[in-house]
Design a protein around this motif. Sequence first.
Motif, PDB file in Angstrom:
ATOM      1  N   ALA A   1      -2.203 -20.653  64.716  1.00  0.00           N
ATOM      2  CA  ALA A   1      -3.340 -19.860  64.251  1.00  0.00           C
ATOM      3  C   ALA A   1      -3.653 -18.706  65.193  1.00  0.00           C
ATOM      4  N   ASN A   2      -3.126 -18.770  66.424  1.00  0.00           N
ATOM      5  CA  ASN A   2      -3.458 -17.758  67.418  1.00  0.00           C
ATOM      6  C   ASN A   2      -2.194 -17.198  68.049  1.00  0.00           C
ATOM      7  N   PRO A   3      -2.160 -15.873  68.306  1.00  0.00           N
ATOM      8  CA  PRO A   3      -0.977 -15.293  68.940  1.00  0.00           C
ATOM      9  C   PRO A   3      -0.676 -15.935  70.296  1.00  0.00           C
ATOM     10  N   GLU A   4      -1.716 -16.272  71.060  1.00  0.00           N
ATOM     11  CA  GLU A   4      -1.461 -16.855  72.382  1.00  0.00           C
ATOM     12  C   GLU A   4      -0.778 -18.218  72.280  1.00  0.00           C
ATOM     13  N   ASP A   5      -1.047 -18.954  71.193  1.00  0.00           N
ATOM     14  CA  ASP A   5      -0.372 -20.241  70.995  1.00  0.00           C
ATOM     15  C   ASP A   5       1.085 -20.001  70.593  1.00  0.00           C
ATOM     16  N   ALA A   6       1.291 -19.014  69.718  1.00  0.00           N
ATOM     17  CA  ALA A   6       2.654 -18.712  69.268  1.00  0.00           C
ATOM     18  C   ALA A   6       3.514 -18.264  70.451  1.00  0.00           C
ATOM     19  N   LEU A   7       2.927 -17.422  71.307  1.00  0.00           N
ATOM     20  CA  LEU A   7       3.680 -16.918  72.466  1.00  0.00           C
ATOM     21  C   LEU A   7       4.152 -18.068  73.348  1.00  0.00           C
ATOM     22  N   ARG A   8       3.327 -19.083  73.478  1.00  0.00           N
ATOM     23  CA  ARG A   8       3.696 -20.209  74.323  1.00  0.00           C
ATOM     24  C   ARG A   8       4.720 -21.114  73.641  1.00  0.00           C
ATOM     25  N   ASN A   9       4.868 -20.946  72.311  1.00  0.00           N
ATOM     26  CA  ASN A   9       5.750 -21.849  71.560  1.00  0.00           C
ATOM     27  C   ASN A   9       6.883 -21.110  70.863  1.00  0.00           C
ATOM     28  N   GLY A  10       7.401 -20.078  71.511  1.00  0.00           N
ATOM     29  CA  GLY A  10       8.608 -19.471  70.964  1.00  0.00           C
ATOM     30  C   GLY A  10       8.507 -18.009  70.588  1.00  0.00           C
ATOM     31  N   GLY A  11       7.278 -17.492  70.414  1.00  0.00           N
ATOM     32  CA  GLY A  11       7.182 -16.073  70.108  1.00  0.00           C
ATOM     33  C   GLY A  11       6.184 -15.748  69.026  1.00  0.00           C
ATOM     34  N   LEU A  12       5.839 -14.469  68.942  1.00  0.00           N
ATOM     35  CA  LEU A  12       4.781 -14.026  68.034  1.00  0.00           C
ATOM     36  C   LEU A  12       5.124 -14.242  66.565  1.00  0.00           C
ATOM     37  N   GLN A  13       6.437 -14.411  66.252  1.00  0.00           N
ATOM     38  CA  GLN A  13       6.798 -14.628  64.850  1.00  0.00           C
ATOM     39  C   GLN A  13       6.244 -15.961  64.329  1.00  0.00           C
ATOM     40  N   PHE A  14       5.818 -16.833  65.237  1.00  0.00           N
ATOM     41  CA  PHE A  14       5.267 -18.121  64.805  1.00  0.00           C
ATOM     42  C   PHE A  14       3.743 -18.085  64.687  1.00  0.00           C
ATOM     43  N   TYR A  15       3.168 -16.896  64.840  1.00  0.00           N
ATOM     44  CA  TYR A  15       1.754 -16.684  64.549  1.00  0.00           C
ATOM     45  C   TYR A  15       1.673 -16.436  63.040  1.00  0.00           C
ATOM     46  N   ARG A  16       1.578 -17.529  62.272  1.00  0.00           N
ATOM     47  CA  ARG A  16       1.700 -17.434  60.817  1.00  0.00           C
ATOM     48  C   ARG A  16       1.056 -18.652  60.154  1.00  0.00           C
ATOM     49  N   GLN A  17       0.873 -18.549  58.860  1.00  0.00           N
ATOM     50  CA  GLN A  17       0.334 -19.672  58.096  1.00  0.00           C
ATOM     51  C   GLN A  17       1.466 -20.534  57.555  1.00  0.00           C
ATOM     52  N   ASP A  18       1.133 -21.776  57.246  1.00  0.00           N
ATOM     53  CA  ASP A  18       2.116 -22.707  56.683  1.00  0.00           C
ATOM     54  C   ASP A  18       1.397 -23.597  55.671  1.00  0.00           C
ATOM     55  N   PRO A  19       1.985 -23.836  54.506  1.00  0.00           N
ATOM     56  CA  PRO A  19       1.280 -24.631  53.480  1.00  0.00           C
ATOM     57  C   PRO A  19       0.923 -26.040  53.952  1.00  0.00           C
ATOM     58  N   ASP A  20       1.779 -26.661  54.754  1.00  0.00           N
ATOM     59  CA  ASP A  20       1.473 -28.025  55.206  1.00  0.00           C
ATOM     60  C   ASP A  20       0.304 -28.027  56.188  1.00  0.00           C
ATOM     61  N   VAL A  21       0.261 -27.004  57.034  1.00  0.00           N
ATOM     62  CA  VAL A  21      -0.874 -26.892  57.963  1.00  0.00           C
ATOM     63  C   VAL A  21      -2.157 -26.656  57.172  1.00  0.00           C
ATOM     64  N   GLU A  22      -2.079 -25.757  56.196  1.00  0.00           N
ATOM     65  CA  GLU A  22      -3.272 -25.454  55.400  1.00  0.00           C
ATOM     66  C   GLU A  22      -3.763 -26.691  54.660  1.00  0.00           C
ATOM     67  N   ARG A  23      -2.833 -27.512  54.197  1.00  0.00           N
ATOM     68  CA  ARG A  23      -3.215 -28.763  53.535  1.00  0.00           C
ATOM     69  C   ARG A  23      -4.007 -29.663  54.483  1.00  0.00           C
ATOM     70  N   CYS A  24      -3.523 -29.816  55.716  1.00  0.00           N
ATOM     71  CA  CYS A  24      -4.262 -30.618  56.708  1.00  0.00           C
ATOM     72  C   CYS A  24      -5.654 -30.039  56.924  1.00  0.00           C
ATOM     73  N   ARG A  25      -5.726 -28.712  56.994  1.00  0.00           N
ATOM     74  CA  ARG A  25      -7.021 -28.079  57.257  1.00  0.00           C
ATOM     75  C   ARG A  25      -7.974 -28.262  56.079  1.00  0.00           C
ATOM     76  N   ARG A  26      -7.449 -28.241  54.865  1.00  0.00           N
ATOM     77  CA  ARG A  26      -8.315 -28.489  53.717  1.00  0.00           C
ATOM     78  C   ARG A  26      -8.845 -29.925  53.735  1.00  0.00           C
ATOM     79  N   ALA A  27      -7.973 -30.874  54.096  1.00  0.00           N
ATOM     80  CA  ALA A  27      -8.421 -32.270  54.178  1.00  0.00           C
ATOM     81  C   ALA A  27      -9.534 -32.398  55.219  1.00  0.00           C
ATOM     82  N   HIS A  28      -9.341 -31.726  56.358  1.00  0.00           N
ATOM     83  CA  HIS A  28     -10.309 -31.806  57.437  1.00  0.00           C
ATOM     84  C   HIS A  28     -11.643 -31.178  57.017  1.00  0.00           C
TER      85      HIS A  28
END
Lengths: 147, 147, 147
Positions: free
Chosen positions: B39-66
């Motif tokens: 969800a944050n560029p700083e997290d993506a940078l620590r985990n492989g690069g800015l290209q992973f600063y993105r949305q994902d349907p499975d993540v969004e599903r977890c967030r909707r449940a929460h």
Amino acid sequence: MMENKVFLSFAFYSTILILKMYVVAIITGQVRLRKKAFANPEDALRNGGLQFYRQDPDVERCRRAHRNDMENIFPFLFLGAVYSLLDPSPTVARIHFLIFCVGRIVHTIAYLLQLRAPTRSVAYSVAQLPCFSMALQILLATTPYWN
Amino acid sequence: MMENKVFLSFAFYSTILILKMYVVAIITGQVRLRKKAFANPEDALRNGGLQFYRQDPDVERCRRAHRNDMENIFPFLFLGAVYSLLDPSPTVARIHFLIFCVGRIVHTIAYLLQLRAPTRSVAYSVAQLPCFSMALQILLATTPYWN
Amino acid sequence: MMENKVFLSFAFYSTILILKMYVVAIITGQVRLRKKAFANPEDALRNGGLQFYRQDPDVERCRRAHRNDMENIFPFLFLGAVYSLLDPSPTVARIHFLIFCVGRIVHTIAYLLQLRAPTRSVAYSVAQLPCFSMALQILLATTPYWN
């Protein structure tokens, strides 16, 4: 309850954290005005035109910080209140509340100032420790009523 | 309050549900790491690069449940606490809490495992029944103070 | 607690606001069905096909109203409960609760009916006044425990 020293301490730290959440809400509003990015067309119309009915990364960052607060501070308000009724040591209880409070304040600062990972995650994890501790103590205290 | 059997029962089920919400938060984090969607560029940078600063349907599903948990479990924490103070029958009270607790656990499972509709909606609706019941009983109990 | 007149008044207004939030949730579901815009593919499949797994501005509006309620009504549930224990004047307390309750109902109406700005923001701000007042009174009452 207001003669329960632990509850008073809990009420103090909880209120500080709720005020902290209100500050995040105010910051969100200020960022919306400064970046001209409004969630509703009627707000955009009042602030320059429909082209400002749009998302902004800084606004979204504030909203993520606020949402994470809701996910974590609201459960604390419940766990801390029940834990206060379990007659814990005032010193141990205060340590629980203080760790949570400091952890959540650091979390907000790390979020809004975009501090390098994993500052924010560490603050989140540290703040969860007293919550898990209180949850377990509540479960143990309610054991006689498990069935 | 800790000698109030109904309140103890309420505290037990509520704490179970808060722990359940913490589990959803942990699952969300694990899915973020596995799907590499931050969800944050700083997290993506620590985990492989800015290209992973993105949305994902499975993540969004977890967030909707929460989020759905927040919309429903947090009000329960209030309604259940006040209802416990109304001196209800311990058996009837426990049935209220149990239906809500089971309903919300089924709701989460149905959400995360993407069970066929309307499993999730039915679990949600069943869990709301004790909430409406408690809300009505609170309104009736506070009648003398309506004006 | 149920003999504390202020707490009873607080419990009444709080329950009204929780029911109001449930109404927003029900409206959201109705708008989803009417506009055919579902948050989950399994819901869309049950309601006509995957093409209805999509966002809709009216649904998002309902969700923003609901989220704003969570950000503000949940803290009130805590602040109002603790404030009730501070032995305030029943009349002054009722004014606090009433302003918040009316402010939040106007906020929801302004949000869902898309009333011209700044109706919604004014309702939000007015409702925050009793919250700040209660928060400050709690902080003052817990002063002896600040360190």
